[in-house]
Every structure is written in structure tokens, then in C-alpha cells.
Design an enzyme around this catalytic site. Structure first.
Site, short mmCIF file in Angstrom:
data_model
loop_
_atom_site.label_atom_id
_atom_site.label_comp_id
_atom_site.label_asym_id
_atom_site.label_seq_id
_atom_site.Cartn_x
_atom_site.Cartn_y
_atom_site.Cartn_z
N ARG A 172 -7.64 -1.45 11.27
CA ARG A 172 -6.41 -0.85 10.75
C ARG A 172 -6.64 0.19 9.66
NH1 ARG A 172 -6.02 -6.47 9.32
NH2 ARG A 172 -6.55 -6.81 7.14
N ASP A 198 0.78 -1.24 0.00
CA ASP A 198 0.00 0.00 0.00
C ASP A 198 0.82 1.29 0.00
OD1 ASP A 198 -1.53 -2.16 0.77
OD2 ASP A 198 -2.33 -1.22 2.55
C1 FRU Z 1 -3.86 -3.81 2.50
C2 FRU Z 1 -3.23 -4.16 3.85
C3 FRU Z 1 -3.67 -3.20 4.93
C4 FRU Z 1 -2.56 -3.31 5.92
C5 FRU Z 1 -1.35 -3.47 5.03
C6 FRU Z 1 -0.24 -4.30 5.62
O1 FRU Z 1 -3.11 -4.28 1.44
O2 FRU Z 1 -3.58 -5.49 4.21
O3 FRU Z 1 -4.95 -3.45 5.45
O4 FRU Z 1 -2.45 -2.21 6.75
O5 FRU Z 1 -1.83 -4.06 3.84
O6 FRU Z 1 0.89 -4.25 4.81
#
Ligand code: FRU
Length: 482
Positions: A167, A47
Site C-alpha cells: 500500500r 495520514d
Molecule cells: C499508516 C497507514 C497506511 C494506510 C493508512 C490507512 O498510518 O496504516 O499504511 O494506507 O494508514 O488509513
């Protein structure tokens, strides 16, 4: 390397010193390295995080696991730019080095406040029984890009009724008050987005759960985003496990947008103005992060990659990239996405589309119009012509179809090798296609629809081949300057 719990979560300090330089050397040799897209020097990128404008510079971080092409111990890799085209790598800006983020400094966002940038992210922690705990952590960055985490965390656990899948805080400010919209899951395993409020960026209180439509929740909502365009709220989020009856998507999980009429923050009430749509009709867009820039634009960057799928570059110890920076606009309750205006500065030598075969470097752009009621087939091909990315345009039916089954390096086949999108039939069709070695970004009808994906040819694409009524095509091809 065998990727198990132990290797994935080995602290960065415990890796031998030579591991990263060795990996980076290997990765640099890959024929699939991109020339303009943001990519990891080694390991896995996911991300985009903390996209913001602060101290007269654009700031953008991404989730990284530098030691391998897997989801391991995540940190934020930080980049800065003055033109949104060229990014300077500033190294790791948030590391998983405290008891509140021991198993990953997960996704978050950033907001300039006074002379500093305030960041909020999720600290992922696994206890001895491998149970997950999620903390929403604050951090301040000063003008020298030095970061100080705030302890204790801003929010120490999900509220009653929600699981620890909690999150990706999305920070925003309205009328001097601060808000964080956080991805969540109810104990009944239904996706949700929770709105928190703070007046001082220290005390955070739950304002309530956003009234997302029941059919848009899936079992977990990741990466909720909220931008305002022409006074209308636009939600962008990733509902995992969304029923296909809601949206006919093919990717493992969709990244969707929902255009609103109004958002009442006191009541935590969102009024939709249109049906939800997939943000991208291609193969690999996920976890898009968007924000309202101080220059008035709504800007977005997407992760070009998907969770739980192997990619051909895994064998070379790197995976994934970010999209170009896109500007989001709204017209008639439809979200348009286009590369930011700055992208045009990358255009170098121009040539009109005349011939059926155009020789090109591995990174190029084309923009053209196909007259109404015509068909044309494009191949982004290696000269041996056996391997290519196929794009079929039909301005009679109003369809664009992309087929990556002939590239020689198939992947994610379970989710289909073609994507087709419907635009207006019996109308001229406008296509802007950007190819950067092993990624394509396709903008249709001035950004009405986008189709994005990775593709892997044995040699870099060196030709654009056109078949069909090429006389009905008028446009230009550019190679891109460095
Ligand atoms: C989305 C995700 C988020 C998390 C991150 C961890 O791709 O799963 O929800 O914060 O990647 O890398």
C-alpha cells in the site's frame, strides 16, 4: 458505540443522517480543539494524502474515519489553501464506494499532469474470510475538484513473493516518466518498497524492489516517500517493527529518513549518504508525506498521532491532527525541518522574553537562544500550575528533554512519558516552540532536530513559566492571529 468489524465498516450511506452533525456538535465543544492545525470535524484523522500544488492552490487530503475515534472505513478528506496557513475543507474527495476500495480508500499521493491532478491510492478490500486484498487505484481530479476514479485498478495485486500488505503508492515523475514507490511486505514478513514504472499512467510495470538496507525494513514498510533536495534523494518511510538495535526509538513505530547520494531508477538502487535518523525525536509523528513543490521547496506534513494508541480525545469522538507544513532542507547530509516561511505571518503581538512568567493565550509561539553552558526549564502551564508540559534545555550537555507526565491526562504511557534529544554540547541552543492548545511543535537549532507531540491539560495553557538562568535566554514570544 461498540466498535467491531460491523460498525467500523458500515458504509457511509447506511449511517443515520443525524449521526455526523451530532458528533460534530459534540466535538466542537472540546477544550482540546486546535486553532491552527488541521483536525477532523469528528472521528479519526490519520495520514496526510495527496499533498500537491495544482490549479494555483495547495491541495492536501487526509485519511479520515468520520464516525468515531477508531480506524474504520477510511476516506480522503480534502482541503485547499492559497497560503499554507489557512485550509478550506472541501469534504470527502475519495470515498470507499467501489468494489476495489470497499474497506477503505487508503493512503496515496498526487501529481499534477497537464490540466488535471492524477492521484493514486490503495483500495483496501476484505473478502468474506476477512482476507485482505490491496489494489492501487488511479483517480483524476479536474479544476473544479471533481474526481473520477479509473477502473480497473492500475495494479491489481502485489507481485509474487509479497503479501497483500501492499500500500501507500508514492507518485513521482522523472524525465517525463512516472513512478510509484509502494510500501510492501515479503512473504517472509520483511518490509520492502517496490518501484513501479509507467510512461502513460495507464500501464504500470514492476521495475524492482528498492535495495533498502536489511536492518531498516522491519516487518512492513508503510508510507514510503521520496524527495529530492539539492539533487540528493531523501527517503522517508515508516518501517513497522524496526529493531531497536538499528535506531533507538521509543514510539510504537518510527518514521525515519534516509539521505541518499544517488538513486538509480533503472537499477532501483539507492546509495545512502548518511545513517538513518528518526524524522522527529518527539512522541507522535508518523506517516509523513513530502513532495517537491513547483516553487523549488521540498514540503512535508506529518500525521501527529500514532497507530494502536488511545488518546484522551477519543472520549470526545475525535482523534489526531496534522502538523504544520514544514520545509525540508539538507546541509552536510543532515535533514533540517522548519515550518514554512509563511508560518511567520501568523505571528501577532510580540513580546520579549524578560519575565519568568509570561501570560499567553492557548496558541502561541516562542523563539529564543539559550547561551552556551546554561540550563533553563520551561513549563507550558495552566495557571493553577499543577499541570504543565515540561521542557528542559541544557546547553552544557546539549540536551532537550520533553516530559508530558505532569499534564493531568497521561496517555501512551507504555511508550514513555519523556523524550530526550542530543544536540551539540557547550554551544548556544536555539529553540522555536509552537503551542496550539493541545499540540506542540518544537524546532531545535534551526530545525536540526524536531520534537512534536500532543499534550492534554485540563485548561488551555495560559502561561509560559521559565526557571533557571532566564538572563541567559534572549528571544520573543508571539501570540498567533486567527
Ligand atoms: C499508516 C497507514 C497506511 C494506510 C493508512 C490507512 O498510518 O496504516 O499504511 O494506507 O494508514 O488509513
Amino acid at each position: 458505540m461498540i466498535w467491531n468489524r460491523e460498525t467500523r465498516y458500515t458504509s457511509y450511506k447506511a449511517w443515520p443522517k443525524e449521526t455526523l452533525p451530532t458528533l460534530r456538535k459534540q466535538v466542537a465543544k472540546s477544550k482540546w480543539r486546535l486553532q491552527h492545525h488541521i483536525q477532523p470535524a469528528s472521528g479519526l484523522l490519520n495520514d496526510p494524502n495527496g499533498f500537491s500544488y495544482f490549479n494555483n492552490q495547495w491541495h492536501l487530503s487526509y485519511q479520515v474515519f468520520p464516525y468515531g475515534p477508531v480506524h474504520g472505513l477510511k476516506a480522503w478528506q480534502h482541503l485547499i489553501s492559497t497560503d499554507l496557513n489557512h485550509w478550506h475543507d472541501e469534504g470527502l474527495v475519495i470515498q470507499p464506494d467501489s468494489k476495489y476500495d470497499s474497506h477503505g480508500a487508503y493512503t496515496g499521493t498526487a501529481l499534477p499532469v497537464g490540466e488535471r491532478l492524477f492521484m493514486m491510492y490503495t483500495g483496501n478490500v476484505r473478502d468474506a474470510d476477512w482476507q485482505r486484498h490491496s489494489y492501487q487505484i488511479g483517480a483524476w481530479m479536474d479544476k473544479n475538484n471533481q474526481v473520477q476514479k479509473v477502473t480497473p485498478p492500475m495494479i491489481s495485486s502485489a507481485p509474487t513473493g509479497y503479501t497483500s500488505s501492499f500500500r501507500d503508492p508514492y507518485l513521482f515523475e522523472r524525465d517525463g516518466e512516472y513512478y510509484a514507490l509502494i510500501g510492501a511486505q515479503t512473504t517472509a514478513e520483511v518490509g520492502a518498497a517496490l518501484l513501479y514504472h509507467s510512461s502513460d499512467l495507464k500501464q504500470w510495470a514492476l521495475q524492482g524492489e528498492l535495495n533498502l538496507p536489511a536492518n531498516l525494513r522491519g516487518y512492513m514498510v508503510e508510507c514510503p516517500n521520496l524527495v529530492e533536495i539539492n539533487g540528493q534523494p531523501v527517503l522517508i518511510f515508516c518501517p513497522q517493527g524496526l529493531p531497536k538495535t538499528t535506531l533507538d526509538y521509543q514510539n510504537i513505530y518510527p518514521n525515519i529518513s534516509l539521505i541518499g547520494q544517488r538513486l538509480d531508477l533503472d537499477q532501483v538502487n539507492f546509495t545512502a549518504a548518511a545513517a538513518p535518523t528518526q524524522l522527529d525525536a518527539g512522541f507522535d509523528v508518523y506517516a509523513t508525506e513530502a513532495f517537491n513543490a513547483p516553487d523549488g521547496r521540498a514540503l512535508a506534513v506529518s500525521w501527529i498521532g500514532l497507530p494502536e494508541i488511545s488518546y484522551p480525545t477519543d472520549a470526545e469522538n475525535w482523534a489526531h491532527c496534522l502538523s504544520l507544513v514544514k520545509e525540508l532542507t539538507l546541509k552536510d547530509n543532515h535533514l533540517y525541518q522548519n515550518p514554512v516561511a509563511e508560518t511567520k505571518k501568523l505571528r501577532a503581538t510580540a513580546q520579549p522574553i524578560q519575565a519568568k512568567v509570561i501570560d499567553l493565550p492557548a496558541t502561541f509561539e516562542t523563539e529564543f537562544t539559550l547561551e552556551a553552558d546554561e540550563q533553563v526549564r520551561l513549563k507550558v502551564a495552566t495557571t493553577d500550575a499543577d499541570h504543565y508540559l515540561l521542557i528542559d534545555l541544557d546547553s552544557q550537555a546539549g540536551t532537550v528533554a520533553i516530559d508530558r507526565s505532569h499534564t493531568g491526562h497521561p496517555f501512551g504511557e507504555k511508550y514513555g512519558q519523556t523524550r530526550t534529544t542530543q544536540v551539540k554540547p557547550h554551544s548556544a541552543l536555539k529553540l522555536r516552540l509552537i503551542i496550539d492548545v493541545s499540540v506542540f511543535e518544537c524546532y531545535i537549532n534551526n530545525g536540526y532536530t524536531t520534537m512534536t507531540g500532543r499534550f492534554f491539560l485540563d485548561d488551555a495553557a495560559t502561561q509560559l513559566q521559565l526557571a533557571g538562568n532566564v538572563a541567559a535566554v534572549s528571544g520573543t514570544v508571539w501570540d498567533w492571529r486567527k
